[in-house]
Design a protein around this motif. Structure first.
Motif, PDB file in Angstrom:
ATOM      1  N   VAL A 205      -6.023 -93.070  -8.756  1.00 47.82           N
ATOM      2  CA  VAL A 205      -6.792 -93.936  -7.846  1.00 47.82           C
ATOM      3  C   VAL A 205      -7.100 -93.181  -6.550  1.00 47.82           C
ATOM      4  O   VAL A 205      -8.221 -93.236  -6.034  1.00 47.82           O
ATOM      5  CB  VAL A 205      -6.022 -95.233  -7.550  1.00 47.82           C
ATOM      6  N   ALA A 206      -6.123 -92.447  -6.030  1.00 48.73           N
ATOM      7  CA  ALA A 206      -6.350 -91.672  -4.805  1.00 48.73           C
ATOM      8  C   ALA A 206      -7.446 -90.635  -5.021  1.00 48.73           C
ATOM      9  O   ALA A 206      -8.322 -90.443  -4.171  1.00 48.73           O
ATOM     10  CB  ALA A 206      -5.053 -90.990  -4.361  1.00 48.73           C
ATOM     11  N   GLN A 207      -7.395 -89.953  -6.173  1.00 46.88           N
ATOM     12  CA  GLN A 207      -8.421 -88.956  -6.470  1.00 46.88           C
ATOM     13  C   GLN A 207      -9.799 -89.605  -6.577  1.00 46.88           C
ATOM     14  O   GLN A 207     -10.797 -89.065  -6.084  1.00 46.88           O
ATOM     15  CB  GLN A 207      -8.075 -88.230  -7.776  1.00 46.88           C
ATOM     16  N   LYS A 208      -9.856 -90.767  -7.203  1.00 44.33           N
ATOM     17  CA  LYS A 208     -11.123 -91.488  -7.335  1.00 44.33           C
ATOM     18  C   LYS A 208     -11.681 -91.857  -5.959  1.00 44.33           C
ATOM     19  O   LYS A 208     -12.874 -91.696  -5.690  1.00 44.33           O
ATOM     20  CB  LYS A 208     -10.901 -92.746  -8.180  1.00 44.33           C
ATOM     21  N   TRP A 209     -10.832 -92.340  -5.081  1.00 45.72           N
ATOM     22  CA  TRP A 209     -11.277 -92.698  -3.736  1.00 45.72           C
ATOM     23  C   TRP A 209     -11.744 -91.478  -2.962  1.00 45.72           C
ATOM     24  O   TRP A 209     -12.692 -91.553  -2.185  1.00 45.72           O
ATOM     25  CB  TRP A 209     -10.148 -93.396  -2.988  1.00 45.72           C
ATOM     26  N   LEU A 210     -11.073 -90.355  -3.141  1.00 44.39           N
ATOM     27  CA  LEU A 210     -11.491 -89.130  -2.450  1.00 44.39           C
ATOM     28  C   LEU A 210     -12.888 -88.715  -2.883  1.00 44.39           C
ATOM     29  O   LEU A 210     -13.702 -88.277  -2.067  1.00 44.39           O
ATOM     30  CB  LEU A 210     -10.494 -88.009  -2.734  1.00 44.39           C
ATOM     31  N   PHE A 211     -13.160 -88.861  -4.175  1.00 37.34           N
ATOM     32  CA  PHE A 211     -14.488 -88.531  -4.688  1.00 37.34           C
ATOM     33  C   PHE A 211     -15.544 -89.508  -4.155  1.00 37.34           C
ATOM     34  O   PHE A 211     -16.626 -89.114  -3.732  1.00 37.34           O
ATOM     35  CB  PHE A 211     -14.504 -88.564  -6.216  1.00 37.34           C
ATOM     36  N   GLU A 212     -15.231 -90.794  -4.175  1.00 34.42           N
ATOM     37  CA  GLU A 212     -16.226 -91.824  -3.870  1.00 34.42           C
ATOM     38  C   GLU A 212     -16.414 -92.038  -2.365  1.00 34.42           C
ATOM     39  O   GLU A 212     -17.522 -92.278  -1.904  1.00 34.42           O
ATOM     40  CB  GLU A 212     -15.823 -93.143  -4.535  1.00 34.42           C
ATOM     41  N   ARG A 213     -15.334 -91.958  -1.600  1.00 38.12           N
ATOM     42  CA  ARG A 213     -15.398 -92.328  -0.186  1.00 38.12           C
ATOM     43  C   ARG A 213     -15.360 -91.135   0.756  1.00 38.12           C
ATOM     44  O   ARG A 213     -15.681 -91.276   1.930  1.00 38.12           O
ATOM     45  CB  ARG A 213     -14.245 -93.284   0.146  1.00 38.12           C
ATOM     46  N   GLY A 214     -14.944 -89.979   0.222  1.00 43.58           N
ATOM     47  CA  GLY A 214     -14.943 -88.782   1.041  1.00 43.58           C
ATOM     48  C   GLY A 214     -13.651 -88.600   1.816  1.00 43.58           C
ATOM     49  O   GLY A 214     -12.928 -89.554   2.108  1.00 43.58           O
ATOM     50  N   ARG A 215     -13.391 -87.349   2.179  1.00 44.32           N
ATOM     51  CA  ARG A 215     -12.159 -87.007   2.863  1.00 44.32           C
ATOM     52  C   ARG A 215     -12.097 -87.616   4.265  1.00 44.32           C
ATOM     53  O   ARG A 215     -11.019 -87.959   4.754  1.00 44.32           O
ATOM     54  CB  ARG A 215     -12.009 -85.486   2.951  1.00 44.32           C
ATOM     55  N   ASP A 216     -13.239 -87.744   4.930  1.00 45.19           N
ATOM     56  CA  ASP A 216     -13.227 -88.258   6.301  1.00 45.19           C
ATOM     57  C   ASP A 216     -12.709 -89.692   6.355  1.00 45.19           C
ATOM     58  O   ASP A 216     -11.943 -90.059   7.251  1.00 45.19           O
ATOM     59  CB  ASP A 216     -14.629 -88.180   6.912  1.00 45.19           C
ATOM     60  N   ASN A 217     -13.152 -90.529   5.412  1.00 42.37           N
ATOM     61  CA  ASN A 217     -12.691 -91.915   5.395  1.00 42.37           C
ATOM     62  C   ASN A 217     -11.226 -92.020   4.993  1.00 42.37           C
ATOM     63  O   ASN A 217     -10.466 -92.809   5.561  1.00 42.37           O
ATOM     64  CB  ASN A 217     -13.541 -92.759   4.448  1.00 42.37           C
ATOM     65  N   ILE A 218     -10.839 -91.231   3.985  1.00 39.62           N
ATOM     66  CA  ILE A 218      -9.449 -91.282   3.539  1.00 39.62           C
ATOM     67  C   ILE A 218      -8.513 -90.771   4.630  1.00 39.62           C
ATOM     68  O   ILE A 218      -7.381 -91.227   4.766  1.00 39.62           O
ATOM     69  CB  ILE A 218      -9.273 -90.451   2.247  1.00 39.62           C
ATOM     70  N   ARG A 219      -9.006 -89.830   5.448  1.00 40.50           N
ATOM     71  CA  ARG A 219      -8.174 -89.295   6.533  1.00 40.50           C
ATOM     72  C   ARG A 219      -7.730 -90.408   7.490  1.00 40.50           C
ATOM     73  O   ARG A 219      -6.681 -90.312   8.128  1.00 40.50           O
ATOM     74  CB  ARG A 219      -8.958 -88.223   7.291  1.00 40.50           C
ATOM     75  N   ASP A 220      -8.542 -91.467   7.602  1.00 42.90           N
ATOM     76  CA  ASP A 220      -8.191 -92.567   8.493  1.00 42.90           C
ATOM     77  C   ASP A 220      -6.897 -93.261   8.087  1.00 42.90           C
ATOM     78  O   ASP A 220      -6.292 -93.979   8.886  1.00 42.90           O
ATOM     79  CB  ASP A 220      -9.325 -93.607   8.534  1.00 42.90           C
TER      80      ASP A 220
ATOM     81  N   VAL B 208     -12.333-100.920   8.461  1.00 39.26           N
ATOM     82  CA  VAL B 208     -13.429-100.025   8.097  1.00 39.26           C
ATOM     83  C   VAL B 208     -13.774-100.174   6.624  1.00 39.26           C
ATOM     84  O   VAL B 208     -14.930-100.312   6.228  1.00 39.26           O
ATOM     85  CB  VAL B 208     -13.055 -98.563   8.408  1.00 39.26           C
ATOM     86  N   PHE B 209     -12.725-100.159   5.764  1.00 42.94           N
ATOM     87  CA  PHE B 209     -12.976-100.251   4.339  1.00 42.94           C
ATOM     88  C   PHE B 209     -13.429-101.647   3.925  1.00 42.94           C
ATOM     89  O   PHE B 209     -14.207-101.814   2.991  1.00 42.94           O
ATOM     90  CB  PHE B 209     -11.706 -99.873   3.569  1.00 42.94           C
ATOM     91  N   ALA B 210     -12.919-102.665   4.598  1.00 39.95           N
ATOM     92  CA  ALA B 210     -13.280-104.026   4.225  1.00 39.95           C
ATOM     93  C   ALA B 210     -14.588-104.468   4.839  1.00 39.95           C
ATOM     94  O   ALA B 210     -15.164-105.476   4.441  1.00 39.95           O
ATOM     95  CB  ALA B 210     -12.161-104.988   4.648  1.00 39.95           C
ATOM     96  N   GLY B 211     -15.094-103.707   5.829  1.00 42.94           N
ATOM     97  CA  GLY B 211     -16.371-104.034   6.442  1.00 42.94           C
ATOM     98  C   GLY B 211     -16.316-105.231   7.356  1.00 42.94           C
ATOM     99  O   GLY B 211     -17.313-105.929   7.554  1.00 42.94           O
ATOM    100  N   ARG B 212     -15.148-105.499   7.953  1.00 42.92           N
ATOM    101  CA  ARG B 212     -15.008-106.654   8.847  1.00 42.92           C
ATOM    102  C   ARG B 212     -14.835-106.196  10.284  1.00 42.92           C
ATOM    103  O   ARG B 212     -14.335-105.110  10.542  1.00 42.92           O
ATOM    104  CB  ARG B 212     -13.790-107.496   8.450  1.00 42.92           C
ATOM    105  N   ALA B 213     -15.204-107.052  11.223  1.00 44.89           N
ATOM    106  CA  ALA B 213     -14.997-106.740  12.638  1.00 44.89           C
ATOM    107  C   ALA B 213     -13.518-106.906  12.967  1.00 44.89           C
ATOM    108  O   ALA B 213     -12.825-107.718  12.360  1.00 44.89           O
ATOM    109  CB  ALA B 213     -15.842-107.665  13.510  1.00 44.89           C
ATOM    110  N   PRO B 214     -13.007-106.154  13.939  1.00 46.74           N
ATOM    111  CA  PRO B 214     -11.577-106.251  14.273  1.00 46.74           C
ATOM    112  C   PRO B 214     -11.220-107.593  14.880  1.00 46.74           C
ATOM    113  O   PRO B 214     -11.943-108.128  15.727  1.00 46.74           O
ATOM    114  CB  PRO B 214     -11.385-105.113  15.281  1.00 46.74           C
ATOM    115  N   THR B 215     -10.127-108.164  14.451  1.00 46.88           N
ATOM    116  CA  THR B 215      -9.632-109.422  14.989  1.00 46.88           C
ATOM    117  C   THR B 215      -8.138-109.286  15.206  1.00 46.88           C
ATOM    118  O   THR B 215      -7.442-108.634  14.417  1.00 46.88           O
ATOM    119  CB  THR B 215      -9.898-110.599  14.031  1.00 46.88           C
ATOM    120  N   PRO B 216      -7.597-109.897  16.278  1.00 44.80           N
ATOM    121  CA  PRO B 216      -6.152-109.815  16.516  1.00 44.80           C
ATOM    122  C   PRO B 216      -5.380-110.456  15.381  1.00 44.80           C
ATOM    123  O   PRO B 216      -5.812-111.450  14.790  1.00 44.80           O
ATOM    124  CB  PRO B 216      -5.960-110.583  17.829  1.00 44.80           C
TER     125      PRO B 216
END
Length: 331
Positions: A259-274, A213-221
């Motif tokens: 860094v975690a706080q920065k990501w929470l601000f920029e990416r939102g709690r929903d994405n970090i919850r993943d 999700v974060f890297a923007g790539r399709a899933p591959t085995p």
């Protein structure tokens, strides 16, 4: 019309908080601990509660809250960065020396309080402090006609505020343990239930993983690497960092939290919850965390395995705290 001149003007006030006093006195009162590393503070909620309490006591307009604290080399910690982003809150940082002593905090508080009083910017000042060094700031404000309302933390015994400071203030109030208790908690031990530990396996699902999700790539085995035979296993070589001085643990923990706080601000709690339950980061995210940390540190962390572990510990502590999981790192 003459009587209208006697109508009192509404108050305009500012709140001045000596965070060093507030945290130390509350930690001793509520948790019987002395070091900040032994407890956690829900600072944002605490500041909102102090703001509401001041509004109940002083009917008027809040100018802003001044939050006085200290940090090594005046470099703000993660929690201090969060406080600085709050509305109507002004963070003032002094230096924290190697002995854990605040330097420059009293001078900043006096300068701010005296300047606001001199320019008639406020009629009242709420001062949450206990040190006698704050006395000159109180006297200076009063000379310009400002009323000073001293707040303190309920002491464990006797008094935790200087006697002269109490005498010189216009009103005095003590914040009770019940008022402060919801915002202070002991630092826990980082642990995740065994049933929630991630399993190492081949991922063949079409549902994207957090790293994808974060890297923007399709899933591959991801194929499993073949297990090496005993004959092909070579003796371990000393790590490149052996004999070299690496980053300090407390520094890496704070960078990880930042860094975690920065990501929470920029990416939102929903994405970090993943990323939960952790504590293993997907490779793409782990690499990005390392890059972000190296930018802040100004040096490479690749030779220092232990420093990278501390970095991840700091990251997860901030994420767990954000989602109220109630665990923290062990010291």
């Amino acid at each position: 019309m003459a009587n209208s001149e006697l109508v009192p003007q509404p108050a305009r006030y500012a709140v001045f908080v000596d965070a060093g006093y507030l945290y130390a006195a509350s930690g001793a009162l509520l948790l019987d601990v002395g070091s900040r590393r032994e407890y956690r503070v829900a600072a944002e909620k605490l500041i909102r509660s102090l703001t509401a309490h001041a509004a109940e006591r002083i009917r008027g307009e809040l100018l802003r809250i001044y939050w006085f604290d200290a940090a090594p080399r005046r470099q703000p910690t993660v929690d201090q960065r969060v406080i600085a982003n709050l509305p109507l809150v002004k963070l003032r940082l002094g230096n924290l020396n190697a002995q854990g002593q605040q330097k420059g905090v009293d001078a900043q508080l006096r300068a701010d309080l005296e300047a606001l009083a001199r320019h008639r910017a406020i009629t009242d000042a709420v001062l949450l402090a206990g040190d006698e060094d704050m006395l000159p700031a109180v006297e200076a404000a009063q000379r310009y006609g400002v009323r000073v309302h001293l707040w303190g933390v309920e002491p464990t015994h006797g008094s935790n505020q200087a006697e002269w400071l109490v005498w010189e203030s216009d009103t005095v109030e003590v914040l009770s343990a019940d008022f402060l208790r919801p915002y202070f908690s002991k630092a826990g031990v980082l642990s995740v239930p065994a049933t929630e530990q991630p399993q190492v396996a081949v991922r063949t699902s079409t549902v994207p993983s957090p790293s994808q999700v974060f890297a923007g790539r399709a899933p591959t085995p991801v194929p499993m690497a073949p297990k090496p035979s005993p004959a092909t296993i070579r003796p371990a070589t000393p790590p490149p960092s052996e004999g070299k001085l690496g980053p300090e643990r407390h520094q890496m923990l704070e960078i990880g939290e930042h860094v975690a706080q920065k990501w929470l601000f920029e990416r939102g709690r929903d994405n970090i919850r993943d990323l939960l339950p952790g504590p293993i980061l997907p490779p793409v995210i782990d690499k990005e965390l390392l890059i972000e940390a190296e930018k802040e540190l100004g040096r490479s962390l690749r030779p220092y395995q232990e420093a990278r572990t501390w970095l991840r510990d700091g990251f997860w502590e901030r994420v767990y705290r954000e989602f109220g999981i109630g665990v923290g790192r062990s010291d």
